[in-house]
Design a protein around this motif. Structure first.
Motif, PDB file in Angstrom:
ATOM      1  N   MET A 189      51.511  46.559  34.400  1.00  0.00           N
ATOM      2  CA  MET A 189      49.557  46.792  33.955  1.00  0.00           C
ATOM      3  C   MET A 189      48.299  45.599  33.966  1.00  0.00           C
ATOM      4  SD  MET A 189      48.957  47.712  30.630  1.00  0.00           S
ATOM      5  CE  MET A 189      49.646  47.565  29.482  1.00  0.00           C
ATOM      6  N   VAL A 190      48.518  44.904  35.126  1.00  0.00           N
ATOM      7  CA  VAL A 190      47.490  44.202  36.026  1.00  0.00           C
ATOM      8  C   VAL A 190      48.641  44.007  37.712  1.00  0.00           C
ATOM      9  CG1 VAL A 190      46.707  42.776  36.154  1.00  0.00           C
ATOM     10  CG2 VAL A 190      47.190  42.735  34.267  1.00  0.00           C
ATOM     11  N   GLU A 191      47.556  44.916  38.268  1.00  0.00           N
ATOM     12  CA  GLU A 191      47.692  44.653  39.563  1.00  0.00           C
ATOM     13  C   GLU A 191      46.889  44.450  40.589  1.00  0.00           C
ATOM     14  OE1 GLU A 191      48.992  48.648  41.884  1.00  0.00           O
ATOM     15  OE2 GLU A 191      50.607  47.314  42.892  1.00  0.00           O
TER      16      GLU A 191
ATOM     17  N   CYS B 183      37.641  38.199  36.324  1.00  0.00           N
ATOM     18  CA  CYS B 183      37.506  39.001  37.529  1.00  0.00           C
ATOM     19  C   CYS B 183      38.619  40.332  37.406  1.00  0.00           C
ATOM     20  CB  CYS B 183      38.142  39.412  38.819  1.00  0.00           C
ATOM     21  SG  CYS B 183      37.090  38.422  39.814  1.00  0.00           S
ATOM     22  N   LEU B 184      39.366  39.999  36.018  1.00  0.00           N
ATOM     23  CA  LEU B 184      40.406  41.358  35.011  1.00  0.00           C
ATOM     24  C   LEU B 184      39.073  42.222  34.068  1.00  0.00           C
ATOM     25  CD1 LEU B 184      43.642  39.716  35.083  1.00  0.00           C
ATOM     26  CD2 LEU B 184      43.031  40.617  36.843  1.00  0.00           C
TER      27      LEU B 184
ATOM     28  N   VAL C  55      41.506  45.414  41.939  1.00  0.00           N
ATOM     29  CA  VAL C  55      42.495  45.255  40.487  1.00  0.00           C
ATOM     30  C   VAL C  55      42.365  46.158  39.770  1.00  0.00           C
ATOM     31  CG1 VAL C  55      42.308  44.584  38.101  1.00  0.00           C
ATOM     32  CG2 VAL C  55      40.965  43.395  39.934  1.00  0.00           C
ATOM     33  N   ARG C  56      43.800  46.923  39.425  1.00  0.00           N
ATOM     34  CA  ARG C  56      44.197  47.589  38.419  1.00  0.00           C
ATOM     35  C   ARG C  56      44.889  47.618  37.254  1.00  0.00           C
ATOM     36  NH1 ARG C  56      43.695  53.000  42.096  1.00  0.00           N
ATOM     37  NH2 ARG C  56      43.782  51.873  44.440  1.00  0.00           N
ATOM     38  N   ILE C  57      44.239  47.952  36.149  1.00  0.00           N
ATOM     39  CA  ILE C  57      44.592  48.038  34.871  1.00  0.00           C
ATOM     40  C   ILE C  57      45.370  49.498  34.752  1.00  0.00           C
ATOM     41  CG2 ILE C  57      43.973  47.845  32.597  1.00  0.00           C
ATOM     42  CD1 ILE C  57      43.595  44.828  34.169  1.00  0.00           C
TER      43      ILE C  57
ATOM     44  N   TYR D 167      35.239  51.363  40.410  1.00  0.00           N
ATOM     45  CA  TYR D 167      34.680  52.104  41.606  1.00  0.00           C
ATOM     46  C   TYR D 167      35.516  52.941  41.098  1.00  0.00           C
ATOM     47  CZ  TYR D 167      33.686  47.624  43.311  1.00  0.00           C
ATOM     48  OH  TYR D 167      32.933  45.910  43.870  1.00  0.00           O
ATOM     49  N   ARG D 168      35.312  53.849  41.510  1.00  0.00           N
ATOM     50  CA  ARG D 168      36.364  55.105  41.594  1.00  0.00           C
ATOM     51  C   ARG D 168      36.402  55.678  43.749  1.00  0.00           C
ATOM     52  NH1 ARG D 168      33.881  59.810  43.187  1.00  0.00           N
ATOM     53  NH2 ARG D 168      31.712  59.475  43.319  1.00  0.00           N
ATOM     54  N   GLU D 169      37.564  55.966  43.833  1.00  0.00           N
ATOM     55  CA  GLU D 169      38.054  56.084  44.950  1.00  0.00           C
ATOM     56  C   GLU D 169      37.904  57.277  45.463  1.00  0.00           C
ATOM     57  OE1 GLU D 169      41.707  54.256  46.365  1.00  0.00           O
ATOM     58  OE2 GLU D 169      40.816  54.199  48.195  1.00  0.00           O
ATOM     59  N   ASP D 170      36.924  57.477  46.440  1.00  0.00           N
ATOM     60  CA  ASP D 170      37.206  59.089  46.806  1.00  0.00           C
ATOM     61  C   ASP D 170      38.071  59.328  47.903  1.00  0.00           C
ATOM     62  OD1 ASP D 170      35.830  58.349  49.939  1.00  0.00           O
ATOM     63  OD2 ASP D 170      34.092  58.828  48.912  1.00  0.00           O
TER      64      ASP D 170
END
Lengths: 320, 255
Positions: free
Chosen positions: B5-7, B50-51, B62-64, B71-74
Motif C-alpha cells: 500500500m505504501v512503498e 511526504c506520504l 513514494v508509491r501509494i 510525478y509521472r514517469e515516462d
C-alpha cells in the motif's frame, strides 16, 4: 431580610465607592464649554440659520446627497471586486500576477487621490478615442472617449480604482490571518486551491475583512467630495459650494453639507456596529447582558471566533 | 506478492540546509497498521507528510498502491511533475488526521464531514449527508452532528476529523500524533476509534507516542531517529526486545 434568602453570597460586600470628585469637576467644565459653544452658534447672525434651514431641503442639495451616495457605494463595489482579485493575485504562485498586483497597489496608494481624479478627468484629452484591437495592428472597435467616460464615470472609476488598492491590503491581511492548518487540512482532503479559497479560507477571513471595509465605506463618503477635481459637479460638496458662492453666503451652505455628511455617517455607523457585532469584534458581543446571562446563541461567526483560526490584526485599519 | 500500500524508497528531505530525512525506506502492506516511533525532530512527522504530498521529497520516491506520488514517469525514466489538480486527486484517496484536528470552524460537525465529499467527490448533498451521519454515528457522535467544532471537546473534534477523512473512502489513513494535543482523559476515546478502524482492516500509518497503542494494535513498528529508520519489525521485537541502543534509550524515556 428577604434579600439574603435569595442571595447565594451570604456575606456580600456593601462598600462605599471611591470618591471621584474629578468626574464632577470635568462634567461642570464640559457643561460650561458646551453652553458657550451653543450660545456662539445660535446668537451669531453670520451663521444665517434661516438660509441653513431653507437649503437643507433644497432640491439641488438632496440630489447632491443622492449623487454622493451613488459615488460612495458604486466606487466601493468596484473597489471590493478589484481588491479581491488583487489580493488573490498577490497570493498566487504566478510571479507575473504577483508583481502586477504589487505594482497596482504601489501606484494607486503612492499617488494622491486628487491627482488621480484630475487624470481621469483629462483622459479624453490624452486619448480622444479608445479602441479595442491588436497593439500596432488593426483596431476592431473605436469609441469617443468623452462619450464613454463621462465626468460621472471618470469620478466613479477614479475613486473605485484608488479604493481597490487600499481594500486589497485589507483582503490580503484577512486571507493571511487564516491559520495555515486550515488550508493544509483541506488540501489533504484533495480540495483544489480554488475550492480551498472559496469554501475554507474566505468564509473565515470575512471576520477580519468586513469590519474595516465598513470603515472604508464611511471614509469613502467624505472622499467623494474630491470629485470636483474631475470635475464632477453634482455631488453634495460641489452643489452646496456652488449655492454658497452664488448667494455670497458660504458658511450656512457649509453647515448644510456638514449636516448631511454627519447624518449619513451616523446611519453608516449604526450599520458598522451591527457588522462588528455579527463578526464578533468590539466589546458588544462579549459584555454580559443586563438582567442575567442571555442564553448564548452560537452562530457561525461566533464559532469561527471561538476557534481562533482567523486572528484579529491590530494594523488592519487602513484609511487613506 | 501483493503490491504494498505504501512503498517509500530512499526518501530524502531538505528544509534549506536542514537534512530532515536521510534515506528512508518503508513498506506497508495492505491492511497493515504501521506505527512510527521516535524522538521529536527525528523526521517521523515529515515522513508522514511526504506520504500525501503536503511536503515534497527532495530525493527518493513514494508509491501509494503502486502509483508514484506527485510525478509521472515516462518511458525514458524522466519524471514530470503532475498538475496540482492531479495531485489533489491523489490526495483525496489518502486520509490524514492532524495533531491539532484542523476542523473547519465555520461548519458544523456534519458539514465538516460532508464538505469534501460534495466538493471533491461530487457526491450529491443527500448522499454525502447519509455517509456523514453514518460515520459520525460510527465514531460515537450522532448527538453532536449539529455542533460547531468550538462547542466540542478535543477528543470529540478529533473523532470528527477521523470521520471527515473516512468520508472520502480512503485506501489508507495517516495519523500525525492524533492524541498529542488532547487532555489525558480524552486520549482513550480517540484511540478506541482508531483500534476499531484497525480491526476493520484499514491500512494505517500512525505517528504517535502512545507505546501502549503500538504494542496492542500495530502489526509493524518503525523506530526513527535523526532522519533514518533505526529499527523496525513486530512490536514484540522493537518495543519489548529492541536490538539497538538508541531504541532502548528512547523507550526507557517514554515507558
Amino acid at each position: 431580610m428577604s434579600d439574603t434568602a435569595h442571595d447565594p453570597v451570604p456575606n456580600r460586600i456593601h462598600a462605599r465607592p471611591v470618591p471621584r470628585p474629578g468626574r464632577w469637576i470635568a462634567a461642570a467644565i464640559v457643561v460650561v464649554l458646551a453652553a458657550m459653544a451653543v450660545h456662539g452658534l445660535v446668537t451669531n447672525p453670520k451663521f444665517r440659520w434661516d438660509i441653513v434651514w431653507a437649503y437643507l431641503r433644497d432640491v439641488t442639495v438632496i440630489r447632491g446627497v443622492g449623487w454622493t451616495l451613488l459615488l460612495t457605494f458604486g466606487s466601493m463595489v468596484i473597489g471590493v471586486v478589484l481588491a479581491v482579485i488583487l489580493a488573490i493575485m498577490r497570493r498566487s504562485d504566478n510571479p507575473v500576477l504577483r508583481s502586477v498586483s504589487w505594482f497596482y497597489i504601489w501606484f494607486f496608494r503612492g499617488t494622491p487621490i486628487y491627482t488621480q481624479l484630475v487624470f481621469w478627468g483629462l483622459i479624453s484629452v490624452l486619448y480622444p478615442t479608445l479602441s479595442l484591437g491588436i497593439p500596432f495592428g488593426p483596431e476592431f472597435v473605436t469609441f469617443q472617449t468623452d462619450v464613454v467616460i463621462t465626468a460621472f464615470w471618470a469620478a466613479l472609476l477614479g475613486l473605485g480604482l484608488n479604493e481597490a488598492a487600499y481594500l486589497a491590503e485589507i483582503v490580503r491581511a484577512g486571507l493571511g490571518s487564516v491559520d495555515k492548518g486550515q488550508e493544509e487540512a483541506a488540501r489533504a482532503l484533495g480540495m483544489k486551491e480554488r475550492t480551498i479559497l472559496r469554501r475554507i479560507v474566505i468564509p473565515q477571513a470575512m471576520r477580519v475583512i468586513v469590519p474595516p471595509t465598513g470603515n472604508e465605506t464611511i471614509s469613502m463618503l467624505k472622499t467623494t467630495s474630491l470629485v470636483l477635481a474631475v470635475p464632477f459637479t453634482l455631488d453634495l460638496t460641489y452643489a452646496t459650494n456652488a449655492i454658497g458662492n452664488r448667494l455670497f453666503e458660504p458658511i450656512p451652505l457649509l453647515i448644510v453639507s456638514a449636516f448631511w455628511y454627519l447624518l449619513i455617517t451616523s446611519v453608516l455607523m449604526v450599520g458598522q456596529s451591527y457588522l462588528e457585532r455579527y463578526y464578533g469584534r468590539g466589546t458588544g458581543s462579549e459584555r454580559p447582558r443586563r438582567g442575567g446571562p442571555r442564553r448564548p446563541r452560537f452562530g457561525r461567526q461566533a464559532a469561527i471566533k471561538a476557534s481562533g483560526t482567523a486572528k484579529d490584526d491590530p494594523f488592519l485599519e487602513v484609511t487613506p | 506478492m501483493t503490491t504494498p500500500m505504501v512503498e517509500v524508497r530512499g526518501a530524502h528531505k531538505m528544509f534549506g540546509d536542514l537534512h530532515v530525512l536521510r534515506g528512508v525506506d518503508l513498506t506497508v502492506a495492505p491492511g497493515e497498521v504501521c506505527v512510527v516511533l521516535g524522538p521529536s525532530g527525528s523526521g517521523k512527522s515529515t515522513l508522514l507528510r511526504c506520504l500525501n504530498e503536503l511536503e515534497v521529497l527532495t530525493g527518493g520516491s513514494v508509491r501509494i498502491d503502486g502509483e508514484l506520488l506527485g510525478y509521472r514517469e515516462d518511458a525514458h525514466g524522466t519524471l514530470h511533475r503532475l498538475h496540482p489538480t492531479a495531485i489533489a486527486q491523489q490526495r483525496s484517496r489518502i486520509g490524514m488526521v492532524f495533531q491539532r484536528f484542523h476542523l473547519f470552524p465555520h461548519m458544523t460537525a456534519l458539514e465538516n464531514v460532508m464538505e469534501a465529499q460534495v466538493q471533491v467527490l461530487k457526491r450529491s448533498k443527500a448522499a454525502a449527508r447519509a455517509k456523514a451521519v453514518e460515520l459520525l454515528d460510527r465514531v460515537g457522535l450522532s448527538d453532536r452532528m449539529h455542533h460547531y467544532p468550538a462547542q466540542l471537546s478535543g477528543g470529540q473534534q478529533q473523532r470528527v476529523a477521523i470521520a471527515r477523512a473516512l468520508a472520502m473512502d480512503p485506501e489508507i489513513m495517516l495519523f500525525d500524533e492524533p492524541t498529542s494535543a488532547l487532555d489525558p482523559e480524552l486520549v482513550g476515546e480517540v484511540l478506541a476509534v482508531m483500534k476499531d478502524l484497525a480491526a476493520g482492516g484499514m491500512t494505517m500509518v500512525v505517528v504517535t507516542h502512545e507505546i501502549g497503542f503500538a504494542r496492542e494494535v500495530a502489526d509493524h513498528v518503525v523506530f526513527m531517529d535523526e532522519g533514518v529508520v533505526v529499527e523496525e519489525g513486530a512490536p514484540s521485537a522493537v518495543i519489548d526486545a529492541p536490538a539497538e541502543e538508541r531504541t532502548r534509550d528512547f523507550l526507557s524515556h517514554v515507558l
